[in-house]
Each structure stands twice: as C-alpha cells, then as structure tokens.
Motif scaffolding. Structure first.
Motif, mmCIF file in Angstrom:
data_model
loop_
_atom_site.group_PDB
_atom_site.id
_atom_site.type_symbol
_atom_site.label_atom_id
_atom_site.label_comp_id
_atom_site.label_asym_id
_atom_site.label_seq_id
_atom_site.Cartn_x
_atom_site.Cartn_y
_atom_site.Cartn_z
ATOM 1 N N CYS A 56 0.830 -1.191 0.000
ATOM 2 C CA CYS A 56 0.000 0.000 0.000
ATOM 3 C C CYS A 56 0.876 1.256 0.000
ATOM 4 C CB CYS A 56 -0.905 -0.038 1.229
ATOM 5 S SG CYS A 56 -2.034 1.335 1.311
ATOM 6 N N TYR A 57 1.915 1.235 0.814
ATOM 7 C CA TYR A 57 2.792 2.410 0.891
ATOM 8 C C TYR A 57 3.490 2.659 -0.447
ATOM 9 C CZ TYR A 57 6.231 5.807 2.344
ATOM 10 O OH TYR A 57 6.978 6.949 2.437
ATOM 11 N N ASP A 58 3.928 1.573 -1.102
ATOM 12 C CA ASP A 58 4.613 1.731 -2.391
ATOM 13 C C ASP A 58 3.701 2.394 -3.418
ATOM 14 O OD1 ASP A 58 6.842 0.644 -1.265
ATOM 15 O OD2 ASP A 58 6.546 -1.370 -2.091
ATOM 16 N N VAL A 59 2.418 2.039 -3.379
ATOM 17 C CA VAL A 59 1.451 2.678 -4.283
ATOM 18 C C VAL A 59 1.327 4.163 -3.922
ATOM 19 C CG1 VAL A 59 -0.968 2.714 -5.002
ATOM 20 C CG2 VAL A 59 0.192 0.518 -4.672
ATOM 21 N N ALA A 60 1.185 4.424 -2.626
ATOM 22 C CA ALA A 60 1.035 5.811 -2.160
ATOM 23 C C ALA A 60 2.263 6.651 -2.520
ATOM 24 C CB ALA A 60 0.819 5.829 -0.649
ATOM 25 N N GLY A 100 0.488 10.053 7.039
ATOM 26 C CA GLY A 100 1.896 9.639 6.980
ATOM 27 C C GLY A 100 2.243 9.075 5.605
ATOM 28 N N PHE A 101 1.335 8.321 5.028
ATOM 29 C CA PHE A 101 1.571 7.746 3.692
ATOM 30 C C PHE A 101 1.673 8.871 2.661
ATOM 31 C CE2 PHE A 101 0.235 3.011 3.697
ATOM 32 C CZ PHE A 101 0.808 2.820 4.936
ATOM 33 N N ILE A 102 0.755 9.814 2.761
ATOM 34 C CA ILE A 102 0.749 10.925 1.795
ATOM 35 C C ILE A 102 2.004 11.777 1.981
ATOM 36 C CG2 ILE A 102 -0.458 13.061 1.117
ATOM 37 C CD1 ILE A 102 -3.088 11.464 1.934
ATOM 38 N N GLY A 103 2.396 11.955 3.226
ATOM 39 C CA GLY A 103 3.580 12.760 3.530
ATOM 40 C C GLY A 103 4.878 11.990 3.402
ATOM 41 N N PHE A 109 7.974 3.245 8.576
ATOM 42 C CA PHE A 109 6.806 3.772 9.280
ATOM 43 C C PHE A 109 5.574 2.955 8.881
ATOM 44 C CE2 PHE A 109 2.927 6.336 8.783
ATOM 45 C CZ PHE A 109 2.667 6.650 10.110
ATOM 46 N N ALA A 110 5.409 2.765 7.571
ATOM 47 C CA ALA A 110 4.241 2.036 7.064
ATOM 48 C C ALA A 110 4.162 0.647 7.689
ATOM 49 C CB ALA A 110 4.323 1.938 5.542
ATOM 50 N N ALA A 111 5.241 -0.107 7.597
ATOM 51 C CA ALA A 111 5.229 -1.483 8.089
ATOM 52 C C ALA A 111 4.974 -1.535 9.595
ATOM 53 C CB ALA A 111 6.556 -2.157 7.761
ATOM 54 N N SER A 112 5.545 -0.584 10.310
ATOM 55 C CA SER A 112 5.441 -0.600 11.783
ATOM 56 C C SER A 112 4.002 -0.437 12.270
ATOM 57 C CB SER A 112 6.277 0.538 12.375
ATOM 58 O OG SER A 112 5.606 1.786 12.190
ATOM 59 N N ARG A 113 3.153 0.174 11.428
ATOM 60 C CA ARG A 113 1.769 0.426 11.872
ATOM 61 C C ARG A 113 1.001 -0.886 12.083
ATOM 62 N NH1 ARG A 113 2.467 4.578 14.560
ATOM 63 N NH2 ARG A 113 4.462 3.519 14.465
ATOM 64 N N GLY A 114 1.478 -1.965 11.472
ATOM 65 C CA GLY A 114 0.834 -3.266 11.670
ATOM 66 C C GLY A 114 0.886 -3.689 13.124
ATOM 67 N N GLU A 115 2.050 -3.571 13.736
ATOM 68 C CA GLU A 115 2.245 -3.929 15.133
ATOM 69 C C GLU A 115 1.607 -2.881 16.043
ATOM 70 O OE1 GLU A 115 4.267 -5.093 12.783
ATOM 71 O OE2 GLU A 115 4.750 -7.018 13.682
ATOM 72 N N PHE A 116 1.762 -1.599 15.653
ATOM 73 C CA PHE A 116 1.220 -0.502 16.461
ATOM 74 C C PHE A 116 -0.287 -0.700 16.676
ATOM 75 C CE2 PHE A 116 -0.889 3.700 16.403
ATOM 76 C CZ PHE A 116 -0.279 4.319 17.486
ATOM 77 N N LEU A 117 -1.009 -0.905 15.573
ATOM 78 C CA LEU A 117 -2.467 -1.053 15.675
ATOM 79 C C LEU A 117 -2.848 -2.346 16.405
ATOM 80 C CD1 LEU A 117 -3.336 0.045 12.031
ATOM 81 C CD2 LEU A 117 -3.865 1.350 14.111
#
Ligand code: ADP
Ligand code: ASP
Ligand code: MG
Length: 439
Positions: A56-60, A100-103, A109-117
């Motif tokens: 998803c991040y790569d697309v963004a 964060g993705f847009i910025g 950061f993107a990957a870490s949100r998996g564990e964060f959530l």
C-alpha cells in the motif's frame, strides 16, 4: 515470577486467535508484558498485514490512489475488533497513518503500523496499558540498534507498571522517524523487553510446537527439539530455520534468560527451551538440520597456491572491495573455494572476476551457481564418532551429489553444499538416518 510473552502474526491473525492468546495470558499471572506482531496469515494463501502495508505504501509513494489497498488493511483490524466485541475505534489512527503515507513517512513507518495497531487492539482486549515502542526502543543515526539508550528508556517507562502491551518490530531514530528491525523482528523486541524487566522467562508463541528438528514445510511432521543451546539455535536460524529471528537471542543471552518457544494452537505442548548450556543429552546425535538455497561457489585453482604467502587474503580482499560477504571458504592444496550469496554476487560478477585475475593470477576460475547449503547441527556430534561418515553414506544412498563440505572448528556443525534440485532429498536423507532410524 515475570514472563514476557511474544505472539507472532499467525497467533494474532483473527478474533479467534486473539481469544486463544488472551486465554494463554490469563492462565498465568506472571504473563505481564506482552509483545504482539501484526496480524499474519489466517490461511496459507492469505497475506500478512505487514506485506499489505508495504504494498500500500509503495502505491502511495508513487502518488497513486491507495484507498482500496488501505481499506483492505482497515478491514483486517475491524474484523478482529468486531469479532472480539470491542468498543474501540481506530479511525483517528487510520487518519494519521494515511497522512503519513501521503507525507512519505517511509516504508518502515508504514510497516510498523501493523504492530502498532495490533498492540492497541490487544491492549484494549486484555485491559493492559499500551506502550508505543517508539517511546522505548531506540536506534542510532546509522540505523543500528541503540541498546544502552533502549535499556534506560525501557526501565524508566516500565517502572511501576504491572502489565503492558508493547508492539514488536519497530522503534525510533534520534530524528524521531520510525525504524523497524528486519523482517520477523518482533522476536527481537520481545527479547529486549525480557532483558529490561529481568524476566524469568521469555515465551515466544508461534504456530508450531517448538523448534522442530527440520523445516516442517520440507519434512513431514518433524519431531520437536526439547532443549537447544543458544549456539546451536544460532547456527540453525542463520541457515534458514526462521522460527526465531537470528538476532533475538542476544539481549536475553547476555543476562541468562531462557526462551521457551510455544504453540498458541497447542498451549499444553512443552515446546522448546533455548538455554545457555545444558547437561541434558539430546535424544538424537543431531539437534537439528536447516538449509538455504541461493548460493554461488567460486572455485579458484592455482598451482603452488599453498606456497604463496597472503593468497587467501588477496582473494578475500576482492570480495571485500565489492562488498560481498563470504559464507564459507573450504580449501585444498592448490584450490580454494569461496561460497557467497548468489544475489549479492551476480550484479558484481565481472568486477570480482577481474579483481581475482589481477590480485592472484589464478590458473583457472570456475563458477557454479544454484547451490544449496545444509547445516547439520548438534552439541552431541563432538562425542559421537563418524557423524560425517553417516551423513555421506545417507546422501550417497539417496543419490545426492555432495559438492562441498565444511566442518566448523567447534564441531557443532557440518555444512554440506548440494545442488538446489537436490536440497529436499538431501534434507530428507539426513533426517531419516539420524531421527527416523536413530543411527
Ligand atoms: P511467527 O509469525 O509466530 O513469528 P514464523 O512464521 O516467524 O512465526 O515462524 C514459525 C514458522 O517457522 C513455522 O510455521 C514453520 O513453517 C517455520 N519453520 C522453519 N523451520 C522450522 C523449524 N526447524 N522448526 C519449526 N518451524 C520452522
Ligand atoms: N510483522 C513483521 C513481519 O512480518 C515482524 C514480525 O512478525 O516479527 O516481518
Ligand atoms: Mg517470526
């Protein structure tokens, strides 16, 4: 008694799995600090949330519309939240992540949100405090882990806290950006937390009943290893037995905390104890077997090589200059072989060959690709005569052609090189002779 418990992705892939995890945690009062991974695969063709986040991040990052991919990730969490009947909303978090993705906050950061959530959901479900790993896990400017700062920050933050959920896999850099460990890194977080709270035990919960003698994806229903030493484990995990991240042992090893690998789907099974040393005799001559594909061997021949001072150094210098690590370097009188990762070697092949010709003027250089390496590991091999002989007899019997052997000077392991095509038959032959036939 304090236990740190880490749960892997498949242990937290669905609401049903979350319930098993909560039962395990509630079964023992000592299970006070919990380190979760991101939701993993629910079935074998499923995608881990971590991988969904990277994609998803790569697309963004390309400036394309990523709403569909983002919504699929949201769905994974909302399915869990609803399945557990929790009254929480992650909408604010998802908005912040989107921003964060847009910025372009980075892939880490993107990957870490998996564990964060997932940490937030689990904390709410358990009624434990949630502690963001970015508060307690620190990296240096150059991206390496900052053990000293982490230990201080973790001890300070956890002081007086009875129970908490601390997400795995990531931490923070001095400039406040998020950084992750390499894949599978939640195991490392668990180990760091265990060391910081001086835990009595670090339980690592996964989807197999411990460290198995061989990879269950290759050998049918392999026997579990009851007790393994840190050293043996390191050899096996380095060679592809990926049950536990290869760096996860360092923080606990230093302070003598054992690790217990356990199965979330079969919590009664004893699993595997990973210890500094043990008087326990292993059940078999070997403790485990592991292997990896994707190696290239560069065979260098030169008459009277043995008499040429500095020959080995000059050879290795070429690899060093090209920033290629070497895995093994077996040698004969007039031959020397250097085994390297194919992926590292291929792009620099011609530079390396030119460098070797310049540095050591060999008679012949021969390159063989698509090699697999197998490590046969065991603390009992030292005291059992003829282990190597039995391995070769088993391989010959299965018509496997051995291309290379290298015995570590610790006598803890024997490394065997075979063609990738013969990797699985070789593993089976070795497993059968030592485990099935108990020779
Ligand atoms: P988690 O998501 O819980 O961290 P991992 O997928 O990282 O779990 O590690 C567990 C997996 O490791 C098992 O499902 C198994 O497929 C694989 N594996 C490879 N080698 C071994 C081995 N020797 N023993 C046990 N599991 C192994
Ligand atoms: N979720 C991360 C990964 O898939 C970290 C982990 O599971 O340990 O690699
Ligand atoms: Mg893992």
């Amino acid at each position: 008694m304090v236990k740190v418990v880490k749960f892997g992705g498949s242990s937290l892939a669905s609401a049903e799995q979350f319930k098993k995890v909560a039962d395990i945690i509630h079964a023992e009062d000592s299970r006070r600090f919990v380190v979760p991974s991101a939701p993993g695969k629910r079935f074998s063709a499923d995608t881990k949330v971590t991988d969904m986040l990277y994609t998803c991040y790569d697309v963004a990052a390309k400036g394309k519309d990523f709403d569909d991919k983002f919504n699929e990730i949201k769905k994974r969490y909302y399915e869990i939240i609803e399945g557990l009947g929790l009254d929480i909303s992650l909408e604010k978090d998802f908005e912040a992540i989107k921003a964060g993705f847009i910025g372009k906050a980075g892939r880490d950061f993107a990957a870490s949100r998996g564990e964060f959530l997932n940490g937030k959901v689990l904390a709410a479900y358990l009624g434990y405090e949630f502690i963001d790993a970015a508060e307690v896990i620190h990296f240096n400017d150059n991206g390496t882990f900052d053990a000293a700062l982490t230990d201080t920050a973790m001890k300070e933050r956890l002081n007086g806290i009875e129970r908490a959920v601390i997400p795995g896999f990531y931490g923070v850099m001095p400039n406040d950006t998020i950084k992750t460990f390499s894949r599978g890194g939640s195991d490392i977080t668990g180990s760091i937390v265990a060391a910081a709270v001086s835990a009595d035990l670090y339980e690592n919960w996964t989807d197999v009943s411990g460290f198995l003698i061989a990879d269950p994806r290759i050998i049918d229903d392999p026997a579990p290893i009851r007790t393994i030493t840190y050293k043996e484990l390191r050899e096996l995990s380095y060679m592809g037995a990926t049950v536990l991240h290869e760096d996860a042992i360092f923080p606990v090893r230093k302070v003598g905390i054992p690790i217990n690998i356990k199965n979330t789907n079969a919590p009664e099974d004893p699993g595997t104890m990973i210890v500094e040393s043990t008087s326990q005799k292993p059940e078999f001559t070997i403790t485990g077997i592991a292997g990896k594909k994707g190696f290239t061997v560069i065979n260098i021949e030169k008459e009277l090589m043995n008499a040429e001072l500095g020959f080995g150094r000059k050879v290795l210098e070429v690899f060093e200059k090209n920033e290629i690590n070497f895995e093994h370097m077996p040698s004969g009188i007039d031959t020397m072989s250097v085994i390297v990762s194919q992926a590292e070697f291929e792009p620099k092949e011609q530079e390396v060959l030119a460098g070797l010709h310049r540095n050591v003027k060999p008679d012949v250089i021969d390159i063989e690709t698509d090699l697999a390496l197998i490590a046969v590991v065991g603390r009992a091999m030292k005291s059992n005569r003829g282990t190597a002989g039995r391995i070769f007899a088993a391989l010959a019997h299965s018509n496997v052609n051995v291309k290379m052997i290298d015995q570590g000077s610790s006598e803890l392991n024997i490394i065997i090189g075979v063609s990738e095509a013969e990797f699985a038959p070789a593993l089976k032959a070795i497993y059968d002779i030592f485990v099935t036939a108990k020779l």
